[in-house]
Design a protein around this motif. Sequence first.
Motif, PDB file in Angstrom:
ATOM      1  N   PRO A  56       0.829  -1.204   0.000  1.00 41.23           N
ATOM      2  CA  PRO A  56       0.000   0.000   0.000  1.00 41.23           C
ATOM      3  C   PRO A  56       0.868   1.259   0.000  1.00 41.23           C
ATOM      4  O   PRO A  56       1.841   1.348   0.742  1.00 41.23           O
ATOM      5  CB  PRO A  56      -0.785  -0.109   1.308  1.00 41.23           C
ATOM      6  CG  PRO A  56      -0.644  -1.519   1.759  1.00 41.23           C
ATOM      7  CD  PRO A  56       0.634  -2.028   1.192  1.00 41.23           C
ATOM      8  N   ALA A  58       1.409   5.465   0.485  1.00 43.99           N
ATOM      9  CA  ALA A  58       0.952   6.455   1.459  1.00 43.99           C
ATOM     10  C   ALA A  58      -0.395   7.019   1.028  1.00 43.99           C
ATOM     11  O   ALA A  58      -1.282   7.250   1.863  1.00 43.99           O
ATOM     12  CB  ALA A  58       1.993   7.564   1.606  1.00 43.99           C
ATOM     13  N   ASP A  60      -2.686   5.411  -0.711  1.00 46.13           N
ATOM     14  CA  ASP A  60      -3.684   4.367  -0.433  1.00 46.13           C
ATOM     15  C   ASP A  60      -4.141   4.454   1.024  1.00 46.13           C
ATOM     16  O   ASP A  60      -5.335   4.380   1.328  1.00 46.13           O
ATOM     17  CB  ASP A  60      -3.108   2.964  -0.662  1.00 46.13           C
ATOM     18  CG  ASP A  60      -2.831   2.631  -2.111  1.00 46.13           C
ATOM     19  OD1 ASP A  60      -3.473   3.222  -3.001  1.00 46.13           O
ATOM     20  OD2 ASP A  60      -1.975   1.747  -2.339  1.00 46.13           O
ATOM     21  N   ILE A  61      -3.198   4.608   1.907  1.00 48.06           N
ATOM     22  CA  ILE A  61      -3.499   4.644   3.345  1.00 48.06           C
ATOM     23  C   ILE A  61      -4.309   5.891   3.686  1.00 48.06           C
ATOM     24  O   ILE A  61      -5.325   5.804   4.385  1.00 48.06           O
ATOM     25  CB  ILE A  61      -2.201   4.575   4.167  1.00 48.06           C
ATOM     26  CG1 ILE A  61      -1.499   3.230   3.913  1.00 48.06           C
ATOM     27  CG2 ILE A  61      -2.484   4.768   5.652  1.00 48.06           C
ATOM     28  CD1 ILE A  61      -0.058   3.182   4.360  1.00 48.06           C
ATOM     29  N   ARG A  62      -3.890   7.051   3.170  1.00 45.36           N
ATOM     30  CA  ARG A  62      -4.628   8.300   3.429  1.00 45.36           C
ATOM     31  C   ARG A  62      -6.059   8.209   2.905  1.00 45.36           C
ATOM     32  O   ARG A  62      -7.017   8.559   3.615  1.00 45.36           O
ATOM     33  CB  ARG A  62      -3.926   9.488   2.769  1.00 45.36           C
ATOM     34  CG  ARG A  62      -2.828  10.098   3.578  1.00 45.36           C
ATOM     35  CD  ARG A  62      -2.376  11.436   2.995  1.00 45.36           C
ATOM     36  NE  ARG A  62      -2.067  11.385   1.567  1.00 45.36           N
ATOM     37  CZ  ARG A  62      -0.905  11.007   1.056  1.00 45.36           C
ATOM     38  NH1 ARG A  62       0.074  10.638   1.854  1.00 45.36           N
ATOM     39  NH2 ARG A  62      -0.717  11.007  -0.252  1.00 45.36           N
ATOM     40  N   THR A  64      -7.855   5.583   2.283  1.00 44.78           N
ATOM     41  CA  THR A  64      -8.621   4.589   3.029  1.00 44.78           C
ATOM     42  C   THR A  64      -9.081   5.152   4.367  1.00 44.78           C
ATOM     43  O   THR A  64     -10.229   4.973   4.763  1.00 44.78           O
ATOM     44  CB  THR A  64      -7.786   3.316   3.261  1.00 44.78           C
ATOM     45  OG1 THR A  64      -7.349   2.820   1.998  1.00 44.78           O
ATOM     46  CG2 THR A  64      -8.587   2.248   3.992  1.00 44.78           C
ATOM     47  N   ARG A  65      -8.201   5.846   5.055  1.00 44.88           N
ATOM     48  CA  ARG A  65      -8.572   6.435   6.349  1.00 44.88           C
ATOM     49  C   ARG A  65      -9.670   7.482   6.174  1.00 44.88           C
ATOM     50  O   ARG A  65     -10.591   7.568   6.992  1.00 44.88           O
ATOM     51  CB  ARG A  65      -7.349   7.016   7.032  1.00 44.88           C
ATOM     52  CG  ARG A  65      -6.419   5.918   7.536  1.00 44.88           C
ATOM     53  CD  ARG A  65      -5.179   6.453   8.169  1.00 44.88           C
ATOM     54  NE  ARG A  65      -4.340   5.356   8.668  1.00 44.88           N
ATOM     55  CZ  ARG A  65      -3.071   5.483   8.997  1.00 44.88           C
ATOM     56  NH1 ARG A  65      -2.476   6.660   8.895  1.00 44.88           N
ATOM     57  NH2 ARG A  65      -2.395   4.446   9.430  1.00 44.88           N
ATOM     58  N   HIS A  81      -9.178  -2.948   3.313  1.00 49.37           N
ATOM     59  CA  HIS A  81      -8.785  -2.478   1.983  1.00 49.37           C
ATOM     60  C   HIS A  81      -7.656  -3.400   1.564  1.00 49.37           C
ATOM     61  O   HIS A  81      -6.642  -3.496   2.246  1.00 49.37           O
ATOM     62  CB  HIS A  81      -8.324  -1.025   2.037  1.00 49.37           C
ATOM     63  CG  HIS A  81      -7.965  -0.473   0.690  1.00 49.37           C
ATOM     64  ND1 HIS A  81      -7.791   0.859   0.481  1.00 49.37           N
ATOM     65  CD2 HIS A  81      -7.739  -1.051  -0.517  1.00 49.37           C
ATOM     66  CE1 HIS A  81      -7.484   1.087  -0.785  1.00 49.37           C
ATOM     67  NE2 HIS A  81      -7.438  -0.084  -1.404  1.00 49.37           N
ATOM     68  N   LEU A  92      -4.629  -3.994   4.354  1.00 51.23           N
ATOM     69  CA  LEU A  92      -4.255  -2.869   5.200  1.00 51.23           C
ATOM     70  C   LEU A  92      -4.614  -3.157   6.651  1.00 51.23           C
ATOM     71  O   LEU A  92      -3.900  -2.761   7.567  1.00 51.23           O
ATOM     72  CB  LEU A  92      -4.931  -1.580   4.731  1.00 51.23           C
ATOM     73  CG  LEU A  92      -4.170  -0.803   3.658  1.00 51.23           C
ATOM     74  CD1 LEU A  92      -4.194  -1.488   2.313  1.00 51.23           C
ATOM     75  CD2 LEU A  92      -4.683   0.609   3.537  1.00 51.23           C
ATOM     76  N   ARG A  95      -2.010  -5.416   8.216  1.00 53.96           N
ATOM     77  CA  ARG A  95      -0.772  -4.665   8.427  1.00 53.96           C
ATOM     78  C   ARG A  95      -0.899  -3.635   9.547  1.00 53.96           C
ATOM     79  O   ARG A  95       0.045  -2.958   9.878  1.00 53.96           O
ATOM     80  CB  ARG A  95      -0.362  -3.944   7.146  1.00 53.96           C
ATOM     81  CG  ARG A  95       0.102  -4.866   6.044  1.00 53.96           C
ATOM     82  CD  ARG A  95       1.579  -5.231   6.257  1.00 53.96           C
ATOM     83  NE  ARG A  95       2.049  -6.166   5.274  1.00 53.96           N
ATOM     84  CZ  ARG A  95       2.638  -5.848   4.135  1.00 53.96           C
ATOM     85  NH1 ARG A  95       2.817  -4.580   3.825  1.00 53.96           N
ATOM     86  NH2 ARG A  95       3.045  -6.776   3.322  1.00 53.96           N
ATOM     87  N   LEU A  97      -2.609  -0.906   9.374  1.00 53.60           N
ATOM     88  CA  LEU A  97      -2.614   0.430   8.782  1.00 53.60           C
ATOM     89  C   LEU A  97      -3.971   1.109   8.892  1.00 53.60           C
ATOM     90  O   LEU A  97      -4.084   2.311   8.663  1.00 53.60           O
ATOM     91  CB  LEU A  97      -2.155   0.352   7.321  1.00 53.60           C
ATOM     92  CG  LEU A  97      -0.736  -0.176   7.132  1.00 53.60           C
ATOM     93  CD1 LEU A  97      -0.451  -0.446   5.662  1.00 53.60           C
ATOM     94  CD2 LEU A  97       0.264   0.810   7.724  1.00 53.60           C
ATOM     95  N   ILE A  98      -4.990   0.322   9.196  1.00 51.03           N
ATOM     96  CA  ILE A  98      -6.333   0.887   9.423  1.00 51.03           C
ATOM     97  C   ILE A  98      -6.943   0.214  10.636  1.00 51.03           C
ATOM     98  O   ILE A  98      -6.526  -0.847  11.040  1.00 51.03           O
ATOM     99  CB  ILE A  98      -7.262   0.748   8.200  1.00 51.03           C
ATOM    100  CG1 ILE A  98      -7.426  -0.712   7.789  1.00 51.03           C
ATOM    101  CG2 ILE A  98      -6.750   1.584   7.061  1.00 51.03           C
ATOM    102  CD1 ILE A  98      -8.491  -0.925   6.732  1.00 51.03           C
TER     103      ILE A  98
END
Length: 98
Positions: A56, A58, A60-62, A64-65, A81, A92, A95, A97-98
């Motif tokens: 993922p 950065a 993707d993470i932003r 998704t959040r 995700h 995610l 990991r 990340l979410i």
Amino acid sequence: MLYLSAEGLFIAEDFHEGVHGSTAILPLRRAVRRAFELDARRLVIAHNHPSGNPEPSAADIRATRHFIDVAGALDFLVDDHIVVGANRAVSLRDRGLI
């Protein structure tokens, strides 16, 4: 996008195409509208990385959040995700990340 019942049962899936340069557009408004139409309660986002690297980004993470924040305010739960590439998939959620 996968749409699920409150119990996690599959309701429907939608495929969205939206690319801006090398960035995929997360269809927030369309996904939320569809979730209401289906009376879904849970969502799973998935997309591919044509580069083959399923890690993922950065962005993707932003995205998704942000999606989780908006969906949560409307009583939808985003379960995960998943990013796919080179015959691998990265969650995610797994990991952390979410």
